[in-house]
Design a protein around this motif. Structure first.
Motif, short mmCIF file in Angstrom:
data_model
loop_
_atom_site.label_atom_id
_atom_site.label_comp_id
_atom_site.label_asym_id
_atom_site.label_seq_id
_atom_site.Cartn_x
_atom_site.Cartn_y
_atom_site.Cartn_z
N GLY A 131 10.67 54.82 33.76
CA GLY A 131 11.96 55.51 33.84
C GLY A 131 13.03 54.66 33.45
N ASP A 132 13.13 53.33 33.56
CA ASP A 132 14.01 52.38 33.21
C ASP A 132 13.41 51.16 32.77
OD1 ASP A 132 13.88 50.49 35.60
OD2 ASP A 132 14.47 52.72 36.50
N LEU A 133 14.33 50.43 32.16
CA LEU A 133 13.71 49.13 31.74
C LEU A 133 13.39 48.03 32.53
CD1 LEU A 133 16.06 48.46 28.63
CD2 LEU A 133 13.62 49.19 28.49
N ASP A 134 13.81 48.02 33.80
CA ASP A 134 13.54 47.24 34.88
C ASP A 134 11.87 47.53 35.24
OD1 ASP A 134 15.97 46.25 35.38
OD2 ASP A 134 16.44 47.55 36.95
N ARG A 135 11.58 48.46 34.99
CA ARG A 135 10.18 49.00 35.34
C ARG A 135 8.93 48.14 34.61
NH1 ARG A 135 8.18 50.80 39.22
NH2 ARG A 135 7.04 52.80 38.74
N HIS A 136 9.62 47.29 33.31
CA HIS A 136 8.68 46.39 32.88
C HIS A 136 8.50 45.23 33.38
CE1 HIS A 136 8.32 49.60 29.78
NE2 HIS A 136 9.36 49.44 29.13
N HIS A 166 8.16 60.87 31.28
CA HIS A 166 7.99 62.22 31.85
C HIS A 166 8.95 62.06 33.09
CE1 HIS A 166 4.59 61.96 34.82
NE2 HIS A 166 4.63 60.91 34.30
N HIS A 167 9.64 61.07 33.61
CA HIS A 167 10.41 60.79 34.60
C HIS A 167 11.63 61.70 34.67
CE1 HIS A 167 7.21 57.76 35.32
NE2 HIS A 167 7.28 58.13 36.54
N VAL A 168 12.12 62.42 35.71
CA VAL A 168 13.52 63.04 35.57
C VAL A 168 14.52 62.26 35.72
CG1 VAL A 168 13.03 65.54 36.43
CG2 VAL A 168 13.05 63.55 37.90
N PHE A 204 10.02 45.79 50.94
CA PHE A 204 9.09 47.01 50.95
C PHE A 204 8.84 48.02 49.81
CE2 PHE A 204 10.28 45.56 55.11
CZ PHE A 204 9.04 45.75 55.85
N LYS A 205 7.75 48.31 49.69
CA LYS A 205 7.58 49.36 48.37
C LYS A 205 7.66 50.76 49.31
CE LYS A 205 6.57 52.02 45.21
NZ LYS A 205 5.59 52.46 44.42
N CYS A 206 8.28 51.55 48.80
CA CYS A 206 8.53 52.93 49.47
C CYS A 206 8.03 54.09 48.50
CB CYS A 206 10.03 53.11 49.90
SG CYS A 206 10.79 51.92 50.62
N GLY A 259 13.18 55.49 41.33
CA GLY A 259 13.25 56.57 40.60
C GLY A 259 12.03 57.50 40.90
N GLY A 260 11.73 58.50 39.76
CA GLY A 260 10.69 59.18 39.72
C GLY A 260 10.49 60.65 39.46
N HIS A 261 9.88 61.47 40.16
CA HIS A 261 9.90 63.04 39.98
C HIS A 261 10.49 63.65 41.38
CE1 HIS A 261 7.18 61.90 36.64
NE2 HIS A 261 6.35 61.28 37.57
N ALA A 271 7.60 63.55 43.67
CA ALA A 271 6.86 62.06 43.72
C ALA A 271 7.58 61.23 43.22
CB ALA A 271 5.62 62.20 42.93
N ALA A 272 8.24 60.28 44.08
CA ALA A 272 9.23 59.07 43.69
C ALA A 272 9.11 57.87 44.59
CB ALA A 272 10.59 59.60 43.53
N GLY A 273 9.55 56.74 43.84
CA GLY A 273 9.59 55.56 44.78
C GLY A 273 10.71 54.62 44.62
P1 5GP Z 1 4.34 56.05 43.52
O1 5GP Z 1 4.72 56.39 44.66
O2 5GP Z 1 2.93 56.70 43.38
O3 5GP Z 1 4.24 54.47 43.55
O4 5GP Z 1 5.18 56.45 42.46
C1 5GP Z 1 5.61 57.86 42.19
C2 5GP Z 1 6.55 58.10 41.17
O5 5GP Z 1 7.92 57.48 41.50
C3 5GP Z 1 5.78 57.61 39.96
O6 5GP Z 1 6.25 58.29 38.98
C4 5GP Z 1 6.50 56.40 39.49
O7 5GP Z 1 6.67 55.98 38.49
C5 5GP Z 1 8.03 56.57 40.61
N1 5GP Z 1 8.33 55.06 40.98
C6 5GP Z 1 7.57 54.64 41.95
N2 5GP Z 1 8.05 53.44 42.20
C7 5GP Z 1 9.39 53.43 41.68
C8 5GP Z 1 10.24 52.23 41.50
O8 5GP Z 1 10.39 51.44 42.23
N3 5GP Z 1 11.21 52.40 40.70
C9 5GP Z 1 11.15 53.70 39.80
N4 5GP Z 1 12.12 53.84 38.75
N5 5GP Z 1 10.27 54.57 39.78
C10 5GP Z 1 9.52 54.39 40.71
#
Ligand code: 5GP
Ligand code: MN
Length: 319
Positions: A84-89, A107-109, A264-266, A286-288, A291-293
């Motif tokens: 969804g953004d460049l930080d994700r790389h 495909h992320h909104v 924490f990862k949320c 970001g995310g959908h 489903a987002a995180g």
């Molecule tokens: P999950 O909860 O399965 O890790 O991620 C659910 C959705 O949210 C996935 O489409 C994923 O790409 C997006 N997502 C999860 N964590 C992050 C995050 O830290 N940053 C962004 N931009 N998207 C995330």
């Protein structure tokens, strides 16, 4: 021929990037491109750079070639997939910046759009589905098909999430016809759990609790639990979906602490009402919609209160 294929044809060297903590769609999409190019343009160089991912994906052709360490190379074309953004790389973003041409397929909104070409197909259940629509169908071989099929299977939770459309099912059908081994992919990479994964799921369910009159479910595991079980984030796949299907629940919040304590990862999921992508975006993720995180540093309890507070706000607004 579409512009995506034209760009691939024009490049001699291609670098493929996905997102941090790669999931099935990320790995399947990256290897889908790899196999498409290998089958149709064998003289081109394609390198994929990704973080560590689940051992279960290693049977896909080319998985062993995926690089985990940066090298001092620049490429003609960079493909940014499922991000969804460049930080994700993560650190691999430098390949994006040094490439001559850049294409984003996602495909992320929450994606704001980037690259010389950007294929942001939010109507697609998975980036793998988006890639299928960009590839020339008659040039998709069995290995490419299997990778794309795996991506679709994982991002739809085996065709059960509400991002599954008629197009998804039709594409899945074509991919099976091309030789994707459906049972192997579904059982072998989605449903089968290691003993450690089951233990971590048990731990996560054990500490889960309901709030907002049973509409929200929360679970959080801290670093010490991961240390005790010698587990990593790869061992907690599927936890958030187990939480989400709890009777009466609209929203699930699953959190775990990273090895660097205090971060924490949320992961958030919703069933019908709450836009969790909005919440994740306010916290830098970001995310959908369903489903987002995001990643958040700070005190566990305050983070939980902040996120569940935003979920409750949306729930109240919807009444
Ligand atoms: P999950 O909860 O399965 O890790 O991620 C659910 C959705 O949210 C996935 O489409 C994923 O790409 C997006 N997502 C999860 N964590 C992050 C995050 O830290 N940053 C962004 N931009 N998207 C995330
Ligand atoms: Mn995806």
């Amino acid at each position: 021929m579409n512009d995506f294929i034209k760009e691939i044809e024009a490049a001699n060297s291609i670098v493929v990037l996905g997102h941090l903590r790669p999931d099935g769609d990320c790995v399947g999409s990256c290897l889908g491109v790899y196999n498409y190019v290998l089958d149709n343009y064998p003289d081109k160089r394609v390198d994929i750079y990704l973080d560590a991912f689940k051992e279960e994906f290693m049977f896909l052709r080319g998985a062993e070639k995926i690089r985990h360490e940066k090298q001092d190379i620049a490429y003609d074309l960079c493909l940014s997939l499922d991000s969804g953004d460049l930080d994700r790389h993560g650190e691999f973003v430098s390949y994006y910046h040094s490439a001559n041409r850049r294409i984003c397929v996602d495909h992320h909104v929450s994606n704001q759009g980037f690259g010389d070409l950007c294929y942001l197909k939010t109507e697609c259940c998975a980036t793998a589905e988006a890639l299928f629509t960009l590839f020339e169908e008659d040039k998709i071989g069995m290995e490419c098909a299997e990778c794309l099929y795996l991506g679709i299977v994982h991002d739809t939770g085996v065709f059960k999430f509400n991002n599954t459309t008629r197009q998804t099912m039709e594409i899945a059908g074509v991919l099976i016809e091309k030789g994707a081994r459906s049972t192997l992919v579904i059982d072998g990479t989605f449903y089968r759990k290691t003993f450690k994964q089951n233990k971590m799921l048990a731990k996560a369910l054990d500490v889960a609790y309901l709030c907002a009159d049973g509409k929200i479910i929360v679970s959080c595991l801290t670093k010490d639990v991961f240390d005790e079980h010698e587990a990593t984030n790869l061992d907690t796949d599927g936890v958030v979906d187990a939480l989400r299907i709890t009777d009466g629940v609209e929203c699930a919040l699953w959190m775990y602490e990273y090895p660097n304590q205090g971060t924490f990862k949320c992961s958030m999921r919703s069933n019908e009402i709450v836009d969790v992508s909005k919440i994740a975006c306010t916290l830098g993720g970001g995310g959908h919609i369903r489903a987002a995180g995001c990643e958040v540093s700070g005190d566990k309890q305050s983070i939980i209160e902040k996120i569940t507070g935003m979920m409750e706000q949306q729930l109240k607004a919807a009444i």
